[in-house]
Design a protein around this motif. Structure first.
Motif, PDB file in Angstrom:
ATOM      1  N   ILE A 139     -11.596   1.986   4.609  1.00 31.11           N
ATOM      2  CA  ILE A 139     -12.946   1.435   4.588  1.00 31.11           C
ATOM      3  C   ILE A 139     -12.916   0.012   4.070  1.00 31.11           C
ATOM      4  O   ILE A 139     -13.466  -0.900   4.643  1.00 31.11           O
ATOM      5  CB  ILE A 139     -13.867   2.262   3.655  1.00 31.11           C
ATOM      6  N   ARG A 140     -12.271  -0.127   2.926  1.00 33.27           N
ATOM      7  CA  ARG A 140     -12.193  -1.464   2.326  1.00 33.27           C
ATOM      8  C   ARG A 140     -10.789  -1.718   1.825  1.00 33.27           C
ATOM      9  O   ARG A 140     -10.160  -0.843   1.239  1.00 33.27           O
ATOM     10  CB  ARG A 140     -13.188  -1.581   1.165  1.00 33.27           C
ATOM     11  N   THR A 141     -10.313  -2.915   2.062  1.00 35.32           N
ATOM     12  CA  THR A 141      -9.003  -3.305   1.557  1.00 35.32           C
ATOM     13  C   THR A 141      -9.204  -4.087   0.279  1.00 35.32           C
ATOM     14  O   THR A 141      -9.690  -5.212   0.305  1.00 35.32           O
ATOM     15  CB  THR A 141      -8.255  -4.160   2.590  1.00 35.32           C
ATOM     16  N   ALA A 142      -8.830  -3.478  -0.832  1.00 38.45           N
ATOM     17  CA  ALA A 142      -9.000  -4.156  -2.112  1.00 38.45           C
ATOM     18  C   ALA A 142      -7.826  -5.082  -2.376  1.00 38.45           C
ATOM     19  O   ALA A 142      -7.973  -6.147  -2.966  1.00 38.45           O
ATOM     20  CB  ALA A 142      -9.131  -3.137  -3.240  1.00 38.45           C
ATOM     21  N   LYS A 143      -6.659  -4.673  -1.906  1.00 40.25           N
ATOM     22  CA  LYS A 143      -5.466  -5.489  -2.143  1.00 40.25           C
ATOM     23  C   LYS A 143      -4.426  -5.162  -1.087  1.00 40.25           C
ATOM     24  O   LYS A 143      -4.277  -4.017  -0.685  1.00 40.25           O
ATOM     25  CB  LYS A 143      -4.906  -5.212  -3.537  1.00 40.25           C
ATOM     26  N   GLU A 144      -3.744  -6.170  -0.649  1.00 39.31           N
ATOM     27  CA  GLU A 144      -2.699  -5.978   0.356  1.00 39.31           C
ATOM     28  C   GLU A 144      -1.791  -7.188   0.294  1.00 39.31           C
ATOM     29  O   GLU A 144      -2.165  -8.267   0.713  1.00 39.31           O
ATOM     30  CB  GLU A 144      -3.321  -5.840   1.748  1.00 39.31           C
ATOM     31  N   THR A 145      -0.621  -6.992  -0.252  1.00 41.93           N
ATOM     32  CA  THR A 145       0.256  -8.133  -0.468  1.00 41.93           C
ATOM     33  C   THR A 145       1.701  -7.781  -0.170  1.00 41.93           C
ATOM     34  O   THR A 145       2.096  -6.620  -0.217  1.00 41.93           O
ATOM     35  CB  THR A 145       0.148  -8.621  -1.928  1.00 41.93           C
TER      36      THR A 145
END
Lengths: 150, 150
Positions: A139-145
DNA sequence: CAGGTTGATGCAATAATATTGCAAAGTAAT
DNA sequence: ATTACTTTGCAATATTATTGCATCAACCTG
């Protein structure tokens, strides 16, 4: 692997398009020394590759889903037989065998729901060894690194 | 966004350390034209950044785990309150709110099990709003890529 | 369909950057 | 202290990126 190498790795993980002279300046090194360190880090395999990271939404891959798969038979051979073909699926960006009652977890990057439907038909419903699979849509990407502190 | 742009994106996603002239040659373009396209792709945000990808095992981050979290209260506010701090956790490389009974899924990159213990204390056990959490440890990585076909 | 507008192209000159050889300065072990 | 080994900075050189410009192609518009 001293403190300087670690700093180089952290900086390059954040932005690998910086010039060598720029990096060297920040580290208080001469450009040539800095470059030799970078080359060493590449040669040693610590730096695996330099890549461009795209904005998924802007290249029409806005949907992200995670699928947890339970296999009928989990043995090494069956596991490999399930995992191997995933390497050729461009929509599958991550695939892991994991501990616990779930056997495999994978991340998908998709254009739309229809693509998910087509893919899950092919990968899960048509595979007799797939006992069960659960899909979680992001639904939502809070963090992606890709950044790993070192 | 024509076929040439797409090819550029695919090539740069695979190896962004190639010289511009090299890329241009492969595309049958003049270096200057190729470079202007790349710049445009960056300016438009399609190319988000250029980064170095490290070998996690070689930089002492060999353990990968996935945690699925169920919150006591799932409302927007509580969700944000849980997700926000994750941005400052270097070990958390991905964090998503998802559909289904699980509220949050996150991926961790860890040095060892002790680090997992410390982190889960801080993120899950000490948080009164975490109802339940399940951890899956990655046994084998079959695929892991930043490449998104375009 | 002529004329005008826009945007992309290749070329060539120029600027910026990477790469190399080498002498000096550290470092570690004995 | 002596040796062997590594790393450093400098300066020369080689590569590569960047820019201006004239040309070309596609697309409207009257």
């Amino acid at each position: 692997m001293d403190r300087i190498d670690r700093t180089i790795l952290n900086l390059l993980q954040t932005d690998a398009s910086r010039t060598n002279a720029d990096l060297a300046g920040e580290l208080g090194l001469a450009p040539s020394s800095c470059m030799r360190r970078i080359r060493r880090l590449k040669a040693s395999g610590m730096i695996e590759r330099i890549v461009a990271i795209l904005n998924p939404a802007k290249v029409n891959r806005g949907i992200k889903a995670m699928v947890m798969v339970e296999l009928e038979r989990h043995g090494e051979t069956w596991m490999r037989r399930f995992l191997e073909p995933l390497k050729d699926e461009p929509s599958v960006v991550q695939a892991y065998s994991v501990s616990g009652s779930t056997d495999v977890v994978m991340m998908l990057r998709l254009k739309d729901i229809e693509e998910f439907d087509t893919l899950s038909d092919r990968l899960f419903r048509d595979d007799a060894n797939v006992a069960r699979y659960t899909t979680l849509f992001v639904i939502r990407t809070a963090k992606e690194t890709t950044f790993v502190p070192v």
